[in-house]
Design an enzyme around this catalytic site. Structure first.
Site, mmCIF file in Angstrom:
data_model
loop_
_atom_site.group_PDB
_atom_site.id
_atom_site.type_symbol
_atom_site.label_atom_id
_atom_site.label_comp_id
_atom_site.label_asym_id
_atom_site.label_seq_id
_atom_site.Cartn_x
_atom_site.Cartn_y
_atom_site.Cartn_z
ATOM 1 N N HIS A 151 42.502 37.399 32.125
ATOM 2 C CA HIS A 151 43.077 36.186 32.711
ATOM 3 C C HIS A 151 43.184 35.106 31.633
ATOM 4 O O HIS A 151 42.752 35.296 30.505
ATOM 5 C CB HIS A 151 42.145 35.649 33.808
ATOM 6 C CG HIS A 151 42.077 36.473 35.046
ATOM 7 N ND1 HIS A 151 42.581 36.040 36.246
ATOM 8 C CD2 HIS A 151 41.560 37.717 35.283
ATOM 9 C CE1 HIS A 151 42.357 36.957 37.183
ATOM 10 N NE2 HIS A 151 41.745 37.993 36.621
ATOM 11 N N GLU A 211 38.751 35.293 30.123
ATOM 12 C CA GLU A 211 39.658 34.148 30.275
ATOM 13 C C GLU A 211 40.073 33.781 28.856
ATOM 14 O O GLU A 211 39.227 33.382 28.050
ATOM 15 C CB GLU A 211 38.959 32.956 30.936
ATOM 16 C CG GLU A 211 38.492 33.187 32.366
ATOM 17 C CD GLU A 211 39.596 33.048 33.407
ATOM 18 O OE1 GLU A 211 40.732 32.689 33.055
ATOM 19 O OE2 GLU A 211 39.311 33.327 34.577
ATOM 20 N N GLU A 265 49.670 33.579 34.094
ATOM 21 C CA GLU A 265 48.842 33.658 32.892
ATOM 22 C C GLU A 265 49.533 34.558 31.866
ATOM 23 O O GLU A 265 49.064 35.642 31.515
ATOM 24 C CB GLU A 265 47.440 34.127 33.301
ATOM 25 C CG GLU A 265 46.795 33.120 34.273
ATOM 26 C CD GLU A 265 45.581 33.612 35.042
ATOM 27 O OE1 GLU A 265 45.067 34.708 34.723
ATOM 28 O OE2 GLU A 265 45.159 32.918 35.985
ATOM 29 N N HIS A 284 47.122 37.437 37.897
ATOM 30 C CA HIS A 284 47.624 36.077 38.133
ATOM 31 C C HIS A 284 48.847 35.902 37.246
ATOM 32 O O HIS A 284 48.734 35.798 36.018
ATOM 33 C CB HIS A 284 46.563 35.028 37.777
ATOM 34 C CG HIS A 284 45.462 34.961 38.775
ATOM 35 N ND1 HIS A 284 44.177 34.604 38.453
ATOM 36 C CD2 HIS A 284 45.468 35.182 40.124
ATOM 37 C CE1 HIS A 284 43.432 34.613 39.555
ATOM 38 N NE2 HIS A 284 44.194 34.974 40.575
ATOM 39 N N ARG A 309 50.935 31.746 41.267
ATOM 40 C CA ARG A 309 49.702 32.484 40.977
ATOM 41 C C ARG A 309 49.526 33.709 41.882
ATOM 42 O O ARG A 309 48.998 34.733 41.472
ATOM 43 C CB ARG A 309 48.527 31.516 41.194
ATOM 44 C CG ARG A 309 47.147 32.123 41.337
ATOM 45 C CD ARG A 309 46.160 31.014 41.668
ATOM 46 N NE ARG A 309 44.848 31.500 42.069
ATOM 47 C CZ ARG A 309 43.804 31.594 41.248
ATOM 48 N NH1 ARG A 309 43.928 31.268 39.982
ATOM 49 N NH2 ARG A 309 42.637 32.015 41.697
HETATM 50 O O1 0X9 Z 1 39.652 31.909 39.770
HETATM 51 C C1 0X9 Z 1 39.875 32.976 39.192
HETATM 52 O O2 0X9 Z 1 40.309 33.978 39.772
HETATM 53 C C2 0X9 Z 1 39.587 33.079 37.692
HETATM 54 N N1 0X9 Z 1 40.101 31.951 36.985
HETATM 55 S S1 0X9 Z 1 41.712 31.783 36.818
HETATM 56 O O3 0X9 Z 1 41.979 30.492 36.211
HETATM 57 N N2 0X9 Z 1 42.240 32.886 35.806
HETATM 58 O O4 0X9 Z 1 42.341 31.954 38.084
HETATM 59 C C3 0X9 Z 1 38.107 33.143 37.487
HETATM 60 C C4 0X9 Z 1 37.447 34.270 38.194
HETATM 61 C C5 0X9 Z 1 35.975 34.215 38.034
HETATM 62 N N3 0X9 Z 1 35.320 35.101 38.925
HETATM 63 C C6 0X9 Z 1 34.972 36.329 38.564
HETATM 64 N N4 0X9 Z 1 35.093 36.708 37.348
HETATM 65 N N5 0X9 Z 1 34.466 37.102 39.487
HETATM 66 ZN ZN ZN Z 2 43.538 34.265 36.539
#
Ligand code: 0X9
Ligand code: ZN
Length: 416
Positions: free
Chosen positions: A303, A378, A180, A177, A232
């Site tokens: 992320h 994250e 980030e 993404h 994104r």
């Molecule tokens: O939505 C996403 O892809 C992630 N959050 S972000 O704000 N960086 O875009 C979270 C992904 C959570 N899902 C998994 N880890 N599978």
């Molecule tokens: Zn992300």
């Protein structure tokens, strides 16, 4: 008339092209019903959620263009939602400040001299990759693992010091993404420390590391262009000419297109026309599979934001047979991180921990590549700056991340 206005909001919110100001608003839903209403509102208005509605009392952050403040505020109140607070007052000035600071970076020709205190454009990160590979050529390989949709090379740095015994492998990727920025910036500093600080010599002595610093490079270039900072997706055209790009973290060939990703190109979690349709995902997947099933001990896809350590599964509320091991390892990483600057990282299985997501990297690494310790990190923060984390936090972010990596390394080595 109302329909036309909604369409206008849709296009403007999605493309971030407005000339007005932007804010980030926060609403904290207190019931399941409010979560549902927030989701409905989000999809009608095509709101760019920075934190998606997921759980009661978990904040929901989203970007608001100044010209639509009144409409959105009105929609929130007619939907009976709690009042919002303004979390980031002026997104554009923060963006401008960060870009301006990056221009002050001094030119660098060595890994040691590189200015880690600011965010860097793609050319400077490519140059850093070259410097690392050249300065540490005796055990470092710069490998091109493919190209992006727009033809930019995607590189992995492979750190494999000679050893009489086989070593475990840890895989790290960032910037799938592209908005980030803190992910790549802090990881570059983490690897610099591993290379140059003797206190961390065991990191490279005991483990082989594979680091892909930039995956969604086309998107990253876009985030440095006027009006593009919050992009994104990838940049490949989709069936909708108004909405190019795919969410690369919904595009992996694991539970692809199940609930937890959108089939609509204009949604921020659009899963793409087919599994692994994005060359960035396809290239990375075939590189990882080249190591052979089960041959990588840990995979961290990095992320931001909200300070989480997530592990499979994301596609559904089911736990893996390795849940206890994944959980105890996550706890050790979170504890190690917290010990540095007191930042708490919440950990847990992804679908239950935050929200359902299908086609994400971590489920794929676990199921398809056979990586038991598969995590999505994250990074900072919890919303004060969100994706626009000030560059002053690159250093502390890298310090706590490095300690998380040390904890992981110890576990991986002990279990190899
Ligand atoms: O939505 C996403 O892809 C992630 N959050 S972000 O704000 N960086 O875009 C979270 C992904 C959570 N899902 C998994 N880890 N599978
Ligand atoms: Zn992300």
């Amino acid at each position: 008339m109302f329909k036309i206005r909604l369409l206008a909001i849709t296009v403007i919110l999605f493309e971030f092209q407005s000339s007005g100001s932007q804010q980030v608003w926060r609403v904290v839903p207190t019931t399941q019903n409010e979560i549902i209403r927030l989701r409905e509102l989000g999809s009608t208005l095509k709101i760019d959620f920075w934190i998606k509605p997921s759980q009661v009392n978990r904040p929901v952050d989203f970007l608001v263009e100044s010209e639509y403040e009144k409409e959105i505020s009105h929609s929130l109140s007619v939907s009976g939602l709690p009042p919002h607070s303004v979390y980031i007052k002026d997104v554009k000035s923060l963006v401008g400040q960060q870009v301006a600071e990056s221009k002050l970076a001094k030119a660098a020709f060595t890994v040691a001299d590189f200015d880690y205190s600011v965010y860097h454009r793609v050319e400077e990160i490519y140059a850093w990759i070259d410097m690392v590979a050249e300065e540490y050529e005796s055990f470092t390989t710069k490998r091109q693992i493919g190209t992006t949709y727009e033809g930019r090379p995607i590189y992995a740095l492979e750190f494999a010091k000679e050893s009489s015994n086989p070593k475990p492998k840890i895989f790290v990727d960032s910037l799938i993404h592209c908005r980030e920025w803190i992910t790549t910036a802090s990881l570059m500093l983490v690897f610099k420390q591993m290379l140059q600080n003797d206190d961390y010599a065991s990191m490279l002595d005991e483990v082989d590391w594979y680091f892909v610093p930039m995956i969604n490079i086309d998107g990253y270039v876009k985030t440095w262009q006027e009006g593009g900072r919050l992009w994104r997706q990838t940049t490949r055209p989709t069936a909708s000419s108004a909405c190019p790009g795919v969410d690369a973290n919904r595009n992996w060939d694991a539970y692809w297109s199940l609930p937890g990703a959108s089939p609509y190109p204009c949604d921020y979690d659009y899963h793409g026309p087919t599994a692994a349709s994005e060359s960035e995902v396809r290239n990375l997947a075939s590189y990882v599979l080249g190591f052979g099933y089960g041959n990588i001990s840990a995979y961290l896809t990095v992320h931001s934001y909200t300070q989480l350590i997530l592990y499979p599964y994301g596609y559904d509320d089911v736990l893996t047979p390795d849940n206890a091991y994944l959980d105890s390892t996550a706890k050790k990483m979170a504890d190690a991180i917290e010990a540095v600057h007191g930042k708490k990282y919440v950990y847990g299985p992804s679908a239950t921990g935050i929200y359902v997501t299908s086609g994400a990297t971590d489920d794929w690494a676990y199921d398809v590549a056979g990586v038991t310790l598969s995590y999505t990190y994250e990074l900072r923060d919890t919303g004060e700056y969100g994706f626009l984390l000030p560059p002053e936090q690159i250093l502390p972010q890298s310090e706590e991340l490095l300690e998380g990596f040390v904890a992981l390394k110890d576990i991986v080595v002990a279990n190899f």
